[in-house]
Design an enzyme around this catalytic site. Sequence first.
Site, PDB file in Angstrom:
ATOM      1  N   ASP A  49       0.956  -1.066  -0.017  1.00 48.99           N
ATOM      2  CA  ASP A  49      -0.023   0.059  -0.021  1.00 48.99           C
ATOM      3  C   ASP A  49       0.883   1.326   0.024  1.00 48.99           C
ATOM      4  O   ASP A  49       2.176   1.152   0.877  1.00 48.99           O
ATOM      5  CB  ASP A  49      -0.629  -0.192   1.236  1.00 48.99           C
ATOM      6  CG  ASP A  49      -2.279   0.554   1.032  1.00 48.99           C
ATOM      7  OD1 ASP A  49      -2.448   1.447   0.360  1.00 48.99           O
ATOM      8  OD2 ASP A  49      -3.326  -0.333   1.575  1.00 48.99           O
ATOM      9  N   ASP A 107      -3.261   4.753  -2.464  1.00 47.41           N
ATOM     10  CA  ASP A 107      -4.600   5.244  -1.522  1.00 47.41           C
ATOM     11  C   ASP A 107      -4.831   6.718  -1.888  1.00 47.41           C
ATOM     12  O   ASP A 107      -4.166   7.419  -2.288  1.00 47.41           O
ATOM     13  CB  ASP A 107      -3.896   5.626  -0.109  1.00 47.41           C
ATOM     14  CG  ASP A 107      -4.816   5.649   1.015  1.00 47.41           C
ATOM     15  OD1 ASP A 107      -5.921   4.917   1.233  1.00 47.41           O
ATOM     16  OD2 ASP A 107      -4.842   6.683   1.494  1.00 47.41           O
ATOM     17  N   GLU A 167      -6.730   3.668  -5.678  1.00 49.84           N
ATOM     18  CA  GLU A 167      -8.050   3.623  -5.042  1.00 49.84           C
ATOM     19  C   GLU A 167      -8.662   4.887  -5.529  1.00 49.84           C
ATOM     20  O   GLU A 167      -8.187   5.894  -5.478  1.00 49.84           O
ATOM     21  CB  GLU A 167      -7.831   3.732  -3.433  1.00 49.84           C
ATOM     22  CG  GLU A 167      -9.177   3.587  -2.935  1.00 49.84           C
ATOM     23  CD  GLU A 167      -9.196   4.237  -1.503  1.00 49.84           C
ATOM     24  OE1 GLU A 167      -9.945   3.637  -0.648  1.00 49.84           O
ATOM     25  OE2 GLU A 167      -8.289   4.902  -1.209  1.00 49.84           O
ATOM     26  N   HIS A 210     -11.159  -3.227   3.454  1.00 52.48           N
ATOM     27  CA  HIS A 210     -11.248  -2.668   4.899  1.00 52.48           C
ATOM     28  C   HIS A 210     -12.011  -1.485   5.433  1.00 52.48           C
ATOM     29  O   HIS A 210     -12.047  -1.109   6.568  1.00 52.48           O
ATOM     30  CB  HIS A 210      -9.698  -2.641   5.190  1.00 52.48           C
ATOM     31  CG  HIS A 210      -9.180  -1.602   4.816  1.00 52.48           C
ATOM     32  ND1 HIS A 210      -8.963  -1.320   3.235  1.00 52.48           N
ATOM     33  CD2 HIS A 210      -8.643  -0.399   4.996  1.00 52.48           C
ATOM     34  CE1 HIS A 210      -8.315  -0.315   2.741  1.00 52.48           C
ATOM     35  NE2 HIS A 210      -8.116   0.463   3.857  1.00 52.48           N
ATOM     36  N   ASP A 211     -12.487  -0.950   4.146  1.00 50.64           N
ATOM     37  CA  ASP A 211     -13.375   0.224   4.358  1.00 50.64           C
ATOM     38  C   ASP A 211     -15.112  -0.098   4.307  1.00 50.64           C
ATOM     39  O   ASP A 211     -15.945   0.884   4.374  1.00 50.64           O
ATOM     40  CB  ASP A 211     -13.249   1.335   3.355  1.00 50.64           C
ATOM     41  CG  ASP A 211     -11.552   1.884   3.509  1.00 50.64           C
ATOM     42  OD1 ASP A 211     -11.240   1.925   4.767  1.00 50.64           O
ATOM     43  OD2 ASP A 211     -10.838   2.136   2.584  1.00 50.64           O
TER      44      ASP A 211
HETATM   45  C1  GLC Z   1      -8.212   4.973   2.034  1.00 45.98           C
HETATM   46  C2  GLC Z   1      -8.135   3.947   2.957  1.00 45.98           C
HETATM   47  C3  GLC Z   1      -8.712   4.056   4.432  1.00 45.98           C
HETATM   48  C4  GLC Z   1      -8.193   5.344   4.969  1.00 45.98           C
HETATM   49  C5  GLC Z   1      -8.266   6.322   4.156  1.00 45.98           C
HETATM   50  C6  GLC Z   1      -7.310   7.446   4.523  1.00 45.98           C
HETATM   51  O1  GLC Z   1      -9.730   5.103   1.845  1.00 45.98           O
HETATM   52  O2  GLC Z   1      -8.796   2.658   2.370  1.00 45.98           O
HETATM   53  O3  GLC Z   1      -8.923   2.970   5.053  1.00 45.98           O
HETATM   54  O4  GLC Z   1      -8.626   5.749   6.186  1.00 45.98           O
HETATM   55  O5  GLC Z   1      -7.608   6.374   2.660  1.00 45.98           O
HETATM   56  O6  GLC Z   1      -5.980   7.063   4.289  1.00 45.98           O
END
Ligand code: GLC
Length: 521
Positions: free
Chosen positions: A89, A191, A254, A315-316
């Site tokens: 990541d 991210d 992402e 995970h979100d």
């Molecule tokens: C992304 C991650 C998430 C995190 C956010 C801030 O969306 O997947 O878990 O809280 O970024 O870094």
Amino acid sequence: MIYQIYPRSFRDSNGDGVGDLLGIIGQLDYLKWLGVECLWLSPFYPSPMADFGYDISNYCAVDPIFGTMEDFDHLLQEVHTRNMKLMVDFVPNHSSSEHPWFQASKSSKADPKRDWYIWRDPAPDGGTPNNWLAMFGGSAWEWDEQSRQHYYHGFLSEQPDLNWRNPEVITAMLDAMRFWLDKGVDGFRVDVIWHLIKDAMFRDNPVNPDYQPDMATYNQLLPVFSTDQPEVHEVISQMRRLLDSYGEKVMIGEVYLPLEKLMRYYGLSGDGAHMPFNFKLLETRWDPNAIGAAVENYESLLPKDGWPNWVLGNHDQRRIASRVGKSQVGIAALLLLTLRGTPTLYYGDEIGMEDVQIPKDEIRDPQGINMPDKNLSRDPARTPMQWDNRPFGGFSEVAPWLRVSADYEEVNVRKQMSNHESILSLYKQILSIRQSEPSLQIGNYRTVLITSQLLCYMREEQGNPAFLIILNFSNTDARFESRDSLAGDVLLSSQRQLDFAFFSNGFSVLANEGLIIKLKK
Ligand code: GLC
């Protein structure tokens, strides 16, 4: 197939209640057995853990809670020995407020790193520089009394946004990528890549007319000026050029945006990500018409030569088993693994792990804690992996950082491995068929039939047997009828054990049944 590991929750090897890199190494044979080709690790870098690792205080090291750099090198080697890939990541949008860069930046207006972050004077009336909101609640601006300016944070105030308009920041962040590429990682999941660049004039975001009170407060505005700026593609292409200089590496961004906008993040001429994550299925109603339309729409919007990908959990998000219900987990597995493109599987979904209700006083996720009445905590989908029926599901010897699901004695890897009818066995079987059939790997997608119960599609690659996928989204039996004369062998059913079954038009499909059929030419 990519398998996402949330390191805190995968396997604890040293009895501190938190998963770690050695714990992952110990389970690589399991992942290989399942048919995983590539691992993606959520952050394991040094972090104060305000956002559980998405707040990084050193981009080129390992947090002691997860192990050491030697452990990481060992992990990478063990992954490669098994002929799998490892993606890490990369969190470029923001660092931790405890990162030495931010500490320097905050120390004074004159510090050389001041402009590495986004500092603004207050508005003329003394308020925040503009109306931008933080994803995790409240204003995105934090006042610093000492230097009498605000800094911008799209997420927590402990996660100040880096200033990607500053070339020094770009150089430093590319160096961090280089560090991991030099070690031999196979790619990055980047991210919140669409957040990297903000409007140069910091204009106010417009009000969202569709805001509902149960939504996160962030959604009160449309993030028109704080995200998805045209200049973001320039910095992404710099990342991509770096990756390309290392040969065959992958970058997955992402991006939560409507599909039309998402597609711009494909970098087919080497100027963007290999793939922006496709989260469409996460928000699509679980019925054949809605899913069929979403798939068609995504396929039709993909740029020429853009390779598709599919996500059912991370995970979100809520766990897929909780969203669709236990009886539909087999359909979810078949859908994820037989659509055209790269699937990403979230740890634990292969055994049907469900969201775990976390009592209020045990909530750890800042998103849940900061907006307590909105039910936004992401903890339910982050509970420890359930390996066997020992206490704490074999995840750890001690009480883990987040409670283990009460169903671990029934829902665990060990038990499902020896049960041919388990969801785990189904995942394994589908993956093994997929890996040996070119039509399922790279073949075209074509919708064949959609009814109120069934979604049926074909996967076809020239010179190879075509495959028909039949998915019954309902809990009643259904009938597959086609005008074309189709015949073939049923290779797999999610509901019955079939030694051999012949398929032809007018086939009876059981409730909740999914089928993989190899067609005769
Ligand atoms: C992304 C991650 C998430 C995190 C956010 C801030 O969306 O997947 O878990 O809280 O970024 O870094």
